[in-house]
Design a protein around this motif. Structure first.
Motif, short mmCIF file in Angstrom:
data_model
loop_
_atom_site.label_atom_id
_atom_site.label_comp_id
_atom_site.label_asym_id
_atom_site.label_seq_id
_atom_site.Cartn_x
_atom_site.Cartn_y
_atom_site.Cartn_z
N LEU A 1 57.30 9.45 44.70
CA LEU A 1 57.49 10.84 44.25
C LEU A 1 56.21 11.41 43.66
O LEU A 1 55.87 12.57 43.92
N LYS A 2 55.49 10.61 42.89
CA LYS A 2 54.23 11.08 42.30
C LYS A 2 53.23 11.43 43.39
O LYS A 2 52.53 12.44 43.29
N GLN A 3 53.16 10.61 44.44
CA GLN A 3 52.24 10.89 45.55
C GLN A 3 52.65 12.17 46.27
O GLN A 3 51.80 13.01 46.59
N GLU A 4 53.94 12.31 46.53
CA GLU A 4 54.41 13.52 47.21
C GLU A 4 54.16 14.76 46.36
O GLU A 4 53.75 15.80 46.87
N LEU A 5 54.40 14.65 45.05
CA LEU A 5 54.12 15.77 44.15
C LEU A 5 52.65 16.18 44.20
O LEU A 5 52.33 17.37 44.23
N GLY B 1 61.39 2.69 39.78
CA GLY B 1 60.60 1.71 40.51
C GLY B 1 59.62 2.32 41.50
O GLY B 1 58.89 3.25 41.19
N GLU B 2 59.61 1.77 42.72
CA GLU B 2 58.70 2.22 43.76
C GLU B 2 58.91 3.69 44.09
O GLU B 2 57.97 4.39 44.46
N GLU B 3 60.13 4.14 43.96
CA GLU B 3 60.44 5.54 44.26
C GLU B 3 59.63 6.46 43.35
O GLU B 3 59.19 7.52 43.78
N THR B 4 59.39 6.05 42.12
CA THR B 4 58.61 6.86 41.19
C THR B 4 57.21 7.08 41.72
O THR B 4 56.70 8.21 41.70
N SER C 1 61.71 17.11 38.07
CA SER C 1 62.91 16.91 37.26
C SER C 1 63.48 15.51 37.47
O SER C 1 63.95 14.89 36.52
N ARG C 2 63.44 15.01 38.70
CA ARG C 2 63.92 13.64 38.95
C ARG C 2 63.06 12.63 38.23
O ARG C 2 63.56 11.63 37.71
N LEU C 3 61.76 12.86 38.17
CA LEU C 3 60.86 11.93 37.47
C LEU C 3 61.10 11.96 35.97
O LEU C 3 60.95 10.95 35.29
N ASN C 4 61.47 13.13 35.45
CA ASN C 4 61.58 13.31 34.01
C ASN C 4 63.01 13.37 33.51
O ASN C 4 63.23 13.67 32.34
N ALA C 5 63.98 13.10 34.37
CA ALA C 5 65.39 13.22 33.97
C ALA C 5 65.72 12.22 32.88
O ALA C 5 65.69 11.03 33.07
N ASP C 6 65.97 12.74 31.69
CA ASP C 6 66.34 11.86 30.59
C ASP C 6 67.63 12.30 29.92
O ASP C 6 68.05 11.75 28.93
#
Length: 122
Positions: A90-94, A84-87, A68-73
């Motif tokens: 998060l993708k790696q952790e997912l 940015g880098e956080e994305t 949801s954080r990645l797709n929050a629009d």
């Protein structure tokens, strides 16, 4: 009320069999995520995973919050959106969480799919 219920449940004495058949933390985290409070929901599930590592309900909740954080629009959720880098982090952790959940769910003891962090969600 759910935050207070989590505090009370955390203060229960250890017992066998486990006296907390429906962890309140899963309901709190799931409802926070549904309401767009992804960061707070994420924190709730991370704490649960410290108490109960590899808990599939908490893993599903954490995955839901991170996705949801990645797709929050939605305008109300943009402050929680990863950038940015956080994305990439998060993708790696997912990917790691998805893999952990898939490995866990192939057990012969698995008798149903977990699609939400709590039965009260969705």
């Amino acid at each position: 009320f759910l935050r207070r219920a989590v505090e009370l449940q955390d203060a229960l004495n250890y017992d066998e069999p486990w006296g907390k058949m429906m962890p309140v933390r899963h309901a709190l985290g799931g409802l926070l995520c549904e309401q767009g409070h992804f960061d707070e929901g994420e924190n709730v599930f991370r704490v649960d995973l410290k108490f109960h590592p590899k808990n599939p309900w908490a893993i599903v909740g954490l995955i839901e919050c991170l996705r949801s954080r990645l797709n929050a629009d939605h305008s109300c959720c943009k402050k929680s959106r990863a950038q940015g880098e956080e994305t990439e982090t998060l993708k790696q952790e997912l990917a790691e969480l998805d893999k952990m959940l898939k490995i866990q769910r192939v057990s012969k003891w698995v008798d149903f799919d977990i699609i939400a962090p709590c039965a009260c969600c969705r």
